[in-house]
Design an enzyme around this catalytic site. Sequence first.
Site, PDB file in Angstrom:
ATOM      1  N   CYS A 114       0.816  -1.225   0.000  1.00 28.94           N
ATOM      2  CA  CYS A 114       0.000   0.000   0.000  1.00 28.94           C
ATOM      3  C   CYS A 114       0.844   1.266   0.000  1.00 28.94           C
ATOM      4  O   CYS A 114       0.340   2.346  -0.283  1.00 28.94           O
ATOM      5  CB  CYS A 114      -0.948   0.000   1.182  1.00 28.94           C
ATOM      6  SG  CYS A 114      -2.024  -1.421   1.170  1.00 28.94           S
ATOM      7  N   HIS A 255      -3.419   6.961   2.513  1.00 28.54           N
ATOM      8  CA  HIS A 255      -3.805   5.674   1.935  1.00 28.54           C
ATOM      9  C   HIS A 255      -5.179   5.305   2.497  1.00 28.54           C
ATOM     10  O   HIS A 255      -5.420   5.423   3.704  1.00 28.54           O
ATOM     11  CB  HIS A 255      -2.768   4.611   2.304  1.00 28.54           C
ATOM     12  CG  HIS A 255      -3.230   3.225   2.016  1.00 28.54           C
ATOM     13  ND1 HIS A 255      -3.783   2.870   0.805  1.00 28.54           N
ATOM     14  CD2 HIS A 255      -3.241   2.095   2.781  1.00 28.54           C
ATOM     15  CE1 HIS A 255      -4.113   1.594   0.839  1.00 28.54           C
ATOM     16  NE2 HIS A 255      -3.799   1.100   2.024  1.00 28.54           N
ATOM     17  N   ASN A 285      -9.935  -0.414  -0.153  1.00 30.23           N
ATOM     18  CA  ASN A 285      -8.472  -0.343  -0.159  1.00 30.23           C
ATOM     19  C   ASN A 285      -7.956  -0.863  -1.504  1.00 30.23           C
ATOM     20  O   ASN A 285      -8.087  -2.040  -1.812  1.00 30.23           O
ATOM     21  CB  ASN A 285      -7.939  -1.203   0.998  1.00 30.23           C
ATOM     22  CG  ASN A 285      -6.418  -1.208   1.093  1.00 30.23           C
ATOM     23  OD1 ASN A 285      -5.732  -0.785   0.169  1.00 30.23           O
ATOM     24  ND2 ASN A 285      -5.907  -1.694   2.210  1.00 30.23           N
TER      25      ASN A 285
HETATM   26  N1  ACO Z   1     -17.707  -9.229   9.443  1.00 27.92           N
HETATM   27  C1  ACO Z   1     -18.127  -9.480  10.707  1.00 27.92           C
HETATM   28  N2  ACO Z   1     -17.293  -9.808  11.709  1.00 27.92           N
HETATM   29  C2  ACO Z   1     -15.967  -9.821  11.424  1.00 27.92           C
HETATM   30  C3  ACO Z   1     -15.461  -9.547  10.143  1.00 27.92           C
HETATM   31  C4  ACO Z   1     -16.388  -9.256   9.125  1.00 27.92           C
HETATM   32  N3  ACO Z   1     -16.020  -8.962   7.856  1.00 27.92           N
HETATM   33  N4  ACO Z   1     -14.111  -9.636  10.174  1.00 27.92           N
HETATM   34  C5  ACO Z   1     -13.770  -9.938  11.425  1.00 27.92           C
HETATM   35  N5  ACO Z   1     -14.898 -10.073  12.198  1.00 27.92           N
HETATM   36  C6  ACO Z   1     -14.984 -10.381  13.611  1.00 27.92           C
HETATM   37  C7  ACO Z   1     -13.771 -11.115  14.123  1.00 27.92           C
HETATM   38  O1  ACO Z   1     -13.891 -12.509  13.905  1.00 27.92           O
HETATM   39  C8  ACO Z   1     -13.821 -10.757  15.605  1.00 27.92           C
HETATM   40  O2  ACO Z   1     -14.789 -11.576  16.237  1.00 27.92           O
HETATM   41  P1  ACO Z   1     -14.564 -12.094  17.763  1.00 27.92           P
HETATM   42  O3  ACO Z   1     -14.509 -10.833  18.593  1.00 27.92           O
HETATM   43  O4  ACO Z   1     -15.764 -12.928  18.000  1.00 27.92           O
HETATM   44  O5  ACO Z   1     -13.264 -12.833  17.742  1.00 27.92           O
HETATM   45  C9  ACO Z   1     -14.351  -9.314  15.619  1.00 27.92           C
HETATM   46  O6  ACO Z   1     -15.019  -9.142  14.351  1.00 27.92           O
HETATM   47  C10 ACO Z   1     -13.273  -8.263  15.747  1.00 27.92           C
HETATM   48  O7  ACO Z   1     -12.211  -8.557  14.829  1.00 27.92           O
HETATM   49  P2  ACO Z   1     -10.963  -7.629  14.657  1.00 27.92           P
HETATM   50  O8  ACO Z   1     -10.033  -8.233  13.640  1.00 27.92           O
HETATM   51  O9  ACO Z   1     -10.412  -7.307  16.016  1.00 27.92           O
HETATM   52  O10 ACO Z   1     -11.662  -6.305  14.044  1.00 27.92           O
HETATM   53  P3  ACO Z   1     -11.059  -4.895  13.789  1.00 27.92           P
HETATM   54  O11 ACO Z   1     -11.864  -3.873  14.470  1.00 27.92           O
HETATM   55  O12 ACO Z   1      -9.549  -4.865  14.002  1.00 27.92           O
HETATM   56  O13 ACO Z   1     -11.314  -4.685  12.222  1.00 27.92           O
HETATM   57  C11 ACO Z   1     -10.039  -4.745  10.165  1.00 27.92           C
HETATM   58  C12 ACO Z   1     -10.723  -5.569  11.263  1.00 27.92           C
HETATM   59  C13 ACO Z   1     -11.116  -3.960   9.456  1.00 27.92           C
HETATM   60  C14 ACO Z   1      -9.363  -5.703   9.194  1.00 27.92           C
HETATM   61  C15 ACO Z   1      -9.008  -3.778  10.802  1.00 27.92           C
HETATM   62  O14 ACO Z   1      -8.221  -4.461  11.726  1.00 27.92           O
HETATM   63  C16 ACO Z   1      -8.093  -3.107   9.796  1.00 27.92           C
HETATM   64  O15 ACO Z   1      -8.514  -2.270   9.007  1.00 27.92           O
HETATM   65  N6  ACO Z   1      -6.789  -3.412   9.865  1.00 27.92           N
HETATM   66  C17 ACO Z   1      -5.752  -2.685   9.110  1.00 27.92           C
HETATM   67  C18 ACO Z   1      -5.751  -3.015   7.646  1.00 27.92           C
HETATM   68  C19 ACO Z   1      -4.632  -2.269   6.978  1.00 27.92           C
HETATM   69  O16 ACO Z   1      -4.493  -1.074   7.123  1.00 27.92           O
HETATM   70  N7  ACO Z   1      -3.757  -2.964   6.251  1.00 27.92           N
HETATM   71  C20 ACO Z   1      -2.588  -2.326   5.709  1.00 27.92           C
HETATM   72  C21 ACO Z   1      -2.738  -2.029   4.290  1.00 27.92           C
HETATM   73  S1  ACO Z   1      -3.221  -3.405   3.295  1.00 27.92           S
HETATM   74  C22 ACO Z   1      -1.894  -3.810   2.221  1.00 27.92           C
HETATM   75  O17 ACO Z   1      -0.769  -3.415   2.392  1.00 27.92           O
HETATM   76  C23 ACO Z   1      -2.203  -4.702   1.046  1.00 27.92           C
END
Ligand code: ACO
Length: 332
Positions: A114, A255, A285
């Site tokens: 990214c 980003h 993204n």
């Molecule tokens: N729908 C519903 N529930 C979900 C989903 C979904 N799509 N995905 C995860 N959950 C659940 C999980 O299983 C978890 O359930 P549990 O509490 O029962 O275990 C709960 O939701 C919370 O999960 P988290 O992973 O802690 O959720 P978070 O608030 O962190 O959001 C996300 C996840 C959106 C992926 C976030 O962490 C994020 O944006 N991370 C950064 C991504 C990023 O910036 N990447 C870098 C660039 S990408 C690249 O370089 C290609």
Amino acid sequence: MAYAAFRSIGAYVPSKILSNEDLATMVNTSDEWITKRTGIKERHIAAQDEFTSDMGVKAAELAIERSGIDKSDIDMVVCATISPDYFCMPSTATIISTKLGLGNATAFDISAACTGFIYILSIAKAFIESGMKKNILIIGAEKLSSITDYTDRGTCILFGDGAGAAVISATDNKDEAIIDVHTGADGTFADLLMTPNGGSGSVHDSLDQEANSCFMQMKGNETFKVAVRTLTKDVVEILKENNIESSEIKHFVPHQANYRIIKAVGDALKLKEEQVVLTVAKYGNTSGASIPMAINDIYERGILKQGELMLLDAFGGGLTWGSALVPFSPLK
Ligand code: ACO
């Protein structure tokens, strides 16, 4: 000494839309969860026969046309992508260059996930300031749908396809120049975001198994925390080092990974809402394409004007990160 000026911007988005509601029929998720946790409402998906290079060409055609620079004067093409037409070779940049009819211009890809667009901006700046090149086409292009596992709700809700391109050219006028670009990386966090198969580091028993498992895997929550910490530190530093106040930034173009990451960094800089460029809701993204697509968005909305200062920042797999202070310096 030559300076590097950010002359023009272009972007392309494929027509097919994948909405949160569509995804809710594919994996156990909901529009409410995706909107609340990411700010994403929909993303665009390329057609099966539409490659990363095809999207890059469309974005580049616009950027070249808007630059006022003759395409025969473009002497280098650099593409940032983690979803190239072909893994290893030929590079997507060479395919784009040939489709555009750019002759024998130097062409190569880089892989910084990214952060790719900030990395290619720093490469263009360095080549121009050294006097080695004069007009460089930089492109961020991604067909992330080709490396996304649509059974994994932790990743498939995030990613979309698209491309953005810019022309960076030499100038004697320091007021037009890209002020600074920061780039950094730390491989100790490599396992947070990976496509574990498809390369020489893969462990696999057969080519079939390999071919079916080249998808992105991400430890989302850990990535989120490192992203906020690293980005906040980096943007504070680039402003401080260049004696620029956050109030002088006309457009903060981060980003577009997650609205909550953008908000946290924007709040740390005490930015006003109107300074922050947001396209994450409509494109999701798009990795290396996300920043140029967002710049194109404000350009096409008539909000980006000559001389206005942009602060770019990005974070991605590697891990990599970067930021840049860039005045918009069109020739016409
Ligand atoms: N729908 C519903 N529930 C979900 C989903 C979904 N799509 N995905 C995860 N959950 C659940 C999980 O299983 C978890 O359930 P549990 O509490 O029962 O275990 C709960 O939701 C919370 O999960 P988290 O992973 O802690 O959720 P978070 O608030 O962190 O959001 C996300 C996840 C959106 C992926 C976030 O962490 C994020 O944006 N991370 C950064 C991504 C990023 O910036 N990447 C870098 C660039 S990408 C690249 O370089 C290609």
